[in-house]
Design an enzyme around this catalytic site. Sequence first.
Site, PDB file in Angstrom:
ATOM      1  CG  ASP A 132     -11.439  24.305   2.279  1.00 23.45           C
ATOM      2  OD1 ASP A 132     -11.457  25.233   1.461  1.00 23.45           O
ATOM      3  OD2 ASP A 132     -12.454  23.657   2.605  1.00 23.45           O
ATOM      4  NE  ARG A 182     -11.968  30.126   0.695  1.00 24.87           N
ATOM      5  CZ  ARG A 182     -12.154  28.807   0.630  1.00 24.87           C
ATOM      6  NH1 ARG A 182     -11.874  28.033   1.662  1.00 24.87           N
ATOM      7  NH2 ARG A 182     -12.611  28.251  -0.474  1.00 24.87           N
ATOM      8  CG  HIS A 225     -19.987  35.075   7.807  1.00 25.59           C
ATOM      9  ND1 HIS A 225     -19.224  34.075   8.362  1.00 25.59           N
ATOM     10  CD2 HIS A 225     -20.473  34.580   6.647  1.00 25.59           C
ATOM     11  CE1 HIS A 225     -19.261  33.014   7.588  1.00 25.59           C
ATOM     12  NE2 HIS A 225     -20.004  33.292   6.538  1.00 25.59           N
TER      13      HIS A 225
HETATM   14  C1  LIG Z   1     -15.944  31.091   2.363  1.00 23.97           C
HETATM   15  C2  LIG Z   1     -15.287  30.673   3.624  1.00 23.97           C
HETATM   16  C3  LIG Z   1     -14.322  29.675   3.598  1.00 23.97           C
HETATM   17  C4  LIG Z   1     -13.673  29.294   4.773  1.00 23.97           C
HETATM   18  N1  LIG Z   1     -12.641  28.402   4.717  1.00 23.97           N
HETATM   19  C5  LIG Z   1     -11.932  28.122   5.834  1.00 23.97           C
HETATM   20  C6  LIG Z   1     -10.761  27.312   5.808  1.00 23.97           C
HETATM   21  O1  LIG Z   1     -10.328  26.828   4.765  1.00 23.97           O
HETATM   22  N2  LIG Z   1     -10.117  27.078   6.982  1.00 23.97           N
HETATM   23  C7  LIG Z   1     -10.543  27.617   8.172  1.00 23.97           C
HETATM   24  O2  LIG Z   1      -9.898  27.388   9.203  1.00 23.97           O
HETATM   25  N3  LIG Z   1     -11.661  28.369   8.230  1.00 23.97           N
HETATM   26  C8  LIG Z   1     -12.351  28.644   7.100  1.00 23.97           C
HETATM   27  N4  LIG Z   1     -13.471  29.450   7.183  1.00 23.97           N
HETATM   28  C9  LIG Z   1     -14.046  29.795   8.510  1.00 23.97           C
HETATM   29  C10 LIG Z   1     -13.391  31.005   9.111  1.00 23.97           C
HETATM   30  O3  LIG Z   1     -12.081  30.687   9.520  1.00 23.97           O
HETATM   31  C11 LIG Z   1     -14.179  31.508  10.338  1.00 23.97           C
HETATM   32  O4  LIG Z   1     -14.221  30.505  11.300  1.00 23.97           O
HETATM   33  C12 LIG Z   1     -15.596  31.923  10.034  1.00 23.97           C
HETATM   34  O5  LIG Z   1     -15.694  32.600   8.814  1.00 23.97           O
HETATM   35  C13 LIG Z   1     -16.122  32.836  11.150  1.00 23.97           C
HETATM   36  O6  LIG Z   1     -15.390  34.027  11.219  1.00 23.97           O
HETATM   37  P1  LIG Z   1     -15.926  35.419  10.628  1.00 23.97           P
HETATM   38  O7  LIG Z   1     -14.776  36.080   9.983  1.00 23.97           O
HETATM   39  O8  LIG Z   1     -17.054  35.161   9.731  1.00 23.97           O
HETATM   40  O9  LIG Z   1     -16.383  36.275  11.831  1.00 23.97           O
HETATM   41  P2  LIG Z   1     -16.516  36.057  13.420  1.00 23.97           P
HETATM   42  O10 LIG Z   1     -15.330  36.662  14.083  1.00 23.97           O
HETATM   43  O11 LIG Z   1     -16.888  34.644  13.736  1.00 23.97           O
HETATM   44  O12 LIG Z   1     -17.764  36.959  13.679  1.00 23.97           O
HETATM   45  C14 LIG Z   1     -17.673  38.367  13.546  1.00 23.97           C
HETATM   46  C15 LIG Z   1     -19.037  38.953  13.269  1.00 23.97           C
HETATM   47  O13 LIG Z   1     -19.530  38.478  12.009  1.00 23.97           O
HETATM   48  C16 LIG Z   1     -20.939  38.355  12.071  1.00 23.97           C
HETATM   49  N5  LIG Z   1     -21.323  36.947  11.936  1.00 23.97           N
HETATM   50  C17 LIG Z   1     -20.507  35.880  12.032  1.00 23.97           C
HETATM   51  N6  LIG Z   1     -21.212  34.737  11.845  1.00 23.97           N
HETATM   52  C18 LIG Z   1     -22.486  35.114  11.641  1.00 23.97           C
HETATM   53  C19 LIG Z   1     -23.701  34.402  11.438  1.00 23.97           C
HETATM   54  N7  LIG Z   1     -23.751  33.079  11.409  1.00 23.97           N
HETATM   55  N8  LIG Z   1     -24.822  35.121  11.265  1.00 23.97           N
HETATM   56  C20 LIG Z   1     -24.815  36.457  11.330  1.00 23.97           C
HETATM   57  N9  LIG Z   1     -23.701  37.174  11.545  1.00 23.97           N
HETATM   58  C21 LIG Z   1     -22.563  36.523  11.702  1.00 23.97           C
HETATM   59  C22 LIG Z   1     -21.348  38.844  13.429  1.00 23.97           C
HETATM   60  O14 LIG Z   1     -21.613  40.203  13.363  1.00 23.97           O
HETATM   61  C23 LIG Z   1     -20.108  38.591  14.253  1.00 23.97           C
HETATM   62  O15 LIG Z   1     -20.031  39.374  15.406  1.00 23.97           O
HETATM   63  C24 LIG Z   1     -14.076  29.877   6.008  1.00 23.97           C
HETATM   64  C25 LIG Z   1     -15.052  30.877   6.036  1.00 23.97           C
HETATM   65  C26 LIG Z   1     -15.640  31.297   4.862  1.00 23.97           C
HETATM   66  C27 LIG Z   1     -16.636  32.401   4.932  1.00 23.97           C
END
Ligand SMILES: Cc1cc2nc3c(=O)[nH]c(=O)nc-3n(C[C@H](O)[C@H](O)[C@H](O)COP(=O)(O)OP(=O)(O)OC[C@H]3O[C@@H](n4cnc5c(N)ncnc54)[C@H](O)[C@@H]3O)c2cc1C
Length: 305
Positions: A132, A182, A225
């Site tokens: 990560d 990733r 997401h």
């Molecule tokens: C598998 C995985 C591994 C990860 N590993 C790391 C890592 O190693 N280091 C790191 O810094 N970060 C990591 N992250 C976190 C990542 O950096 C983001 O903070 C996190 O995924 C939120 O961003 P987003 O792209 O989902 O969308 P966002 O910009 O947060 O949201 C965009 C849209 O996505 C939808 N959405 C988002 N969250 C939700 C929810 N809870 N329920 C419903 N809809 C939602 C909504 O429509 C929202 O408007 C990881 C995320 C995932 C999925």
Amino acid sequence: MERVLRDGFIFLSQNKTLNGLAKRYGLKFGAGRFVAGDSLEASKRAIQDLNAKGLCVTMDHLGEFISTGAEAEMMTQECIRAVEMIAEEKLDSQLSLKLTSLGLDISDQLIRSNMERILTRAKELGVFVTIDMEDEPRCEKTIQLFEELRQSFDNIGTVIQSYLYRSEDDIKRVGRFETNLRIVKGAYKEPATVAFPEKEDVDHNYIKLVKLQLSLGNYAAVATHDDAMIEQIIRYAKENGIGNDKFEFQMLYGIRVERQLELVKLGYKVRVYVPYGRDWYGYFMRRLAERPANVAFVLKGMVKG
Ligand SMILES: Cc1cc2nc3c(=O)[nH]c(=O)nc-3n(C[C@H](O)[C@H](O)[C@H](O)COP(=O)(O)OP(=O)(O)OC[C@H]3O[C@@H](n4cnc5c(N)ncnc54)[C@H](O)[C@@H]3O)c2cc1C
């Protein structure tokens, strides 16, 4: 308002005293929605459930703020146990880990040796391991260690964050190893000197980075997401003849569960990140920071005690 809440929860996620307190109590305040359980056994049940629905997994033993060699040793042993469980139980799962939980801040020699032990066992058992990415001050060290380890281990990948200005160069830099990456937006609070402050730029860069990774012919784990990101990547792959075997989607445990299953039905590989363990506090606070709507769960959890 949303930004104030986000900053507040990220600030709380870094509070060592609260983290220590949280560890002493079980999964509280609705954290069980995002954390599969506090033991390896509980994570096994969650993984089996997800696998039965056609979802792959990457499991993560939660752990932050490690400051002693003994704690790093405990975490290393836990990672090895997790890898062995994946093989013994024939789980469709990879392993994710955080370098700070294995001694990154203690010594270079310790982190290298702990990683080598985990990767050696994982390689013997055919388990893939993703490092990560944590906060920006640790990014260069993480990439350097990844480069070093990648020369001896082909069962290793890492994470690139689209909010960092440096990420495009990092993808090109590690691309020579034909690396499975990733790609995420980034979960920490970073200053504008190193990261895009505006969400619009982070999103724009996200798409650019996934396309770059795919155009280099390397495997992309599209970890988001966000439907806008997902749809654009699906379209780009179709338009450019990029097969479904060249990328997968990844989402966090408990988030957008229905969407995960929909993507599986459409023929895409979807991997769920399954965190487990007693050190749930920092992870949980970052999830609240991402989506203030999740705070409702905290409040409900508090009412229930
Ligand atoms: C598998 C995985 C591994 C990860 N590993 C790391 C890592 O190693 N280091 C790191 O810094 N970060 C990591 N992250 C976190 C990542 O950096 C983001 O903070 C996190 O995924 C939120 O961003 P987003 O792209 O989902 O969308 P966002 O910009 O947060 O949201 C965009 C849209 O996505 C939808 N959405 C988002 N969250 C939700 C929810 N809870 N329920 C419903 N809809 C939602 C909504 O429509 C929202 O408007 C990881 C995320 C995932 C999925």
